[in-house]
Write a protein that holds these residues in place. Structure first.
Motif, PDB file in Angstrom:
ATOM      1  N   TYR A  56      -2.955  30.737   2.488  1.00 60.07           N
ATOM      2  CA  TYR A  56      -4.249  29.713   3.103  1.00 60.07           C
ATOM      3  C   TYR A  56      -4.787  30.615   3.857  1.00 60.07           C
ATOM      4  O   TYR A  56      -5.849  29.967   5.015  1.00 60.07           O
ATOM      5  N   LEU A  57      -4.602  31.781   3.821  1.00 59.89           N
ATOM      6  CA  LEU A  57      -5.196  32.956   5.154  1.00 59.89           C
ATOM      7  C   LEU A  57      -6.177  33.699   3.787  1.00 59.89           C
ATOM      8  O   LEU A  57      -5.671  34.004   3.155  1.00 59.89           O
ATOM      9  N   LYS A  58      -7.804  33.532   4.693  1.00 61.11           N
ATOM     10  CA  LYS A  58      -8.814  34.421   3.320  1.00 61.11           C
ATOM     11  C   LYS A  58      -8.683  36.253   4.715  1.00 61.11           C
ATOM     12  O   LYS A  58      -9.536  35.644   5.736  1.00 61.11           O
ATOM     13  N   ASP A 105     -10.323  36.131   8.516  1.00 58.15           N
ATOM     14  CA  ASP A 105      -9.144  34.911   9.372  1.00 58.15           C
ATOM     15  C   ASP A 105      -9.141  36.057  10.322  1.00 58.15           C
ATOM     16  O   ASP A 105      -8.952  37.451  10.042  1.00 58.15           O
ATOM     17  N   LEU A 126      -5.647  36.442  12.784  1.00 58.89           N
ATOM     18  CA  LEU A 126      -4.409  35.538  13.293  1.00 58.89           C
ATOM     19  C   LEU A 126      -4.382  36.551  14.896  1.00 58.89           C
ATOM     20  O   LEU A 126      -4.846  37.803  15.166  1.00 58.89           O
ATOM     21  N   LEU A 158      -1.060  40.418   4.592  1.00 57.35           N
ATOM     22  CA  LEU A 158      -2.296  40.557   4.989  1.00 57.35           C
ATOM     23  C   LEU A 158      -3.441  41.310   5.542  1.00 57.35           C
ATOM     24  O   LEU A 158      -4.251  40.592   5.431  1.00 57.35           O
ATOM     25  N   VAL A 202      -7.733  40.054   6.384  1.00 55.50           N
ATOM     26  CA  VAL A 202      -7.220  39.179   7.298  1.00 55.50           C
ATOM     27  C   VAL A 202      -6.591  39.801   8.523  1.00 55.50           C
ATOM     28  O   VAL A 202      -5.946  41.453   9.189  1.00 55.50           O
ATOM     29  N   ILE A 245      -6.485  32.106  13.673  1.00 55.83           N
ATOM     30  CA  ILE A 245      -5.451  31.155  13.918  1.00 55.83           C
ATOM     31  C   ILE A 245      -4.466  31.796  14.750  1.00 55.83           C
ATOM     32  O   ILE A 245      -3.680  32.787  14.613  1.00 55.83           O
TER      33      ILE A 245
END
Length: 349
Positions: free
Chosen positions: A50-52, A55, A57, A193, A198, A251
């Motif tokens: 769901y993360l690209k 993005d 975190l 990630l 990410v 996010i």
């Protein structure tokens, strides 16, 4: 807005009492913050889908103090429990005491056969006690030897491994409770990630026990929000501004990271800057987010400020529908429970 609007039925057996052995094994619900569409994932590791690239975190790197101490009054030998809440200055701390009626100004409590001593020097605003501690060596090392992890009141089981109530990226000592949305991450998942492109950014917000304080007012407007210390470095601020300029999504991992970013963004016209201070920001429906695009969070208490915050992001009806679905599907709730990703668009990328 009435507090009762954020109530829901939660069977007691769904309150997770112990953490899973594998942090990534928690289930993940994905909620589209616009449409309310829900997807169920069997493991938290599905967050990768769901993360690209581009993005970011945002994780809270606070570390939980082993803040629960058991000692005796020096004069009488009576047993006393002391819970550290907030460092005021130097070796002076605001605390909660049980039984409080036994402790007044001048009372001396000893811990670990005198390895640590605390002298009561006054009372706090909310009826706690202020102590000055004396010891030899480094305070946090003494605390690691004598203290216990201050688990939330709804967890009745003993915690076998104290590190399981710490995130794998915790480093800044000072919290009375864990930023529990971060408990689902492993070092390997974070590395995977990053390999996907990410970004990971870190802020610090020291979680206070006010997080668990129930909302007793009938109306949200009457609730007095607790204050917590936060800090953002210049490097983190620069990264977040760069991510936003390039069209990436920010996010947050947990309500603590969310409150920190929204505090800073609100005070700086949506921009992030190096900052530190105390925030008592109270986010509930009607609030317009300035700093984040989505968040990862756990499932929270009925009528809590935390469920109000996520309702501001995804809509009260969407959130309550998702929570009722979580009860139906037997998700695990609260600190050691499962996770929810709230984001625009719930389809995998």
């Amino acid at each position: 807005m009435k507090v009762d609007l954020f109530d829901f039925e939660l069977p007691e057996e769904l309150i997770a009492q112990t953490p899973l052995l594998d942090r990534e094994a928690s289930r993940l619900m994905v909620l589209d913050k616009n449409t309310g569409e829900i997807q169920h994932e069997q493991t938290f590791r599905s967050i990768l889908s769901y993360l690209k690239e581009g993005d970011c975190l945002v994780l809270n790197d606070t570390r939980v103090l082993p803040a629960r101490l058991y000692g005796v009054k020096q004069e009488t030998g009576a047993k006393v429990e002391v819970l550290l809440l907030k460092q005021l200055e130097g070796d002076q701390w605001e605390t909660l005491v049980k039984p409080a009626k036994r402790v007044s100004k001048g009372t001396v409590i000893t811990f670990g056969d005198g390895k640590l001593k605390a002298t009561c020097v006054g009372t706090s605003e909310y009826g706690g006690r202020i102590f000055t501690f004396t010891y030899e060596g480094i305070f946090y090392e003494v605390l690691e030897q004598l203290g216990e992890m201050p688990l939330p009141p709804y967890i009745q089981e003993q915690l076998g491994d104290q590190e399981r109530y710490q995130t794998v990226f915790s480093r800044e000592m000072g919290s009375a409770a864990a930023p529990t949305a971060g408990l689902h991450f492993t070092e390997q998942l974070l590395e995977d990630l990053r390999e996907k492109g990410v970004h990971t950014a870190f802020i610090t917000l020291h979680v206070g026990l006010g997080t668990f304080r129930p909302v007793t007012a009938e109306s949200i407007d009457e609730h007095d929000m607790h204050a917590e210390f936060y800090q953002m470095t210049e490097g983190t601020a620069r990264l977040l501004n760069d991510v936003r300029e390039k069209g990436g999504r920010i996010i947050t991992v947990g309500t603590t990271s969310t409150r920190t970013l929204e505090t800073i963004a609100t005070e700086n016209d949506g921009k992030f800057v190096e900052a530190s201070g105390w925030t008592s920001i109270f986010i509930f429906p009607g609030y317009q987010f300035k700093g984040i695009d989505g968040m990862i969070t756990n499932f929270h208490l009925p009528k809590s400020t935390l469920i109000m915050l996520i309702s501001a992001l995804a809509g009260r009806e969407n959130v309550l529908h998702a929570y009722n679905e979580a009860v139906k599907e037997k998700y695990r709730f609260f600190s050691f429970g499962d996770a929810m990703l709230i984001i625009e668009g719930s389809k995998q990328l």
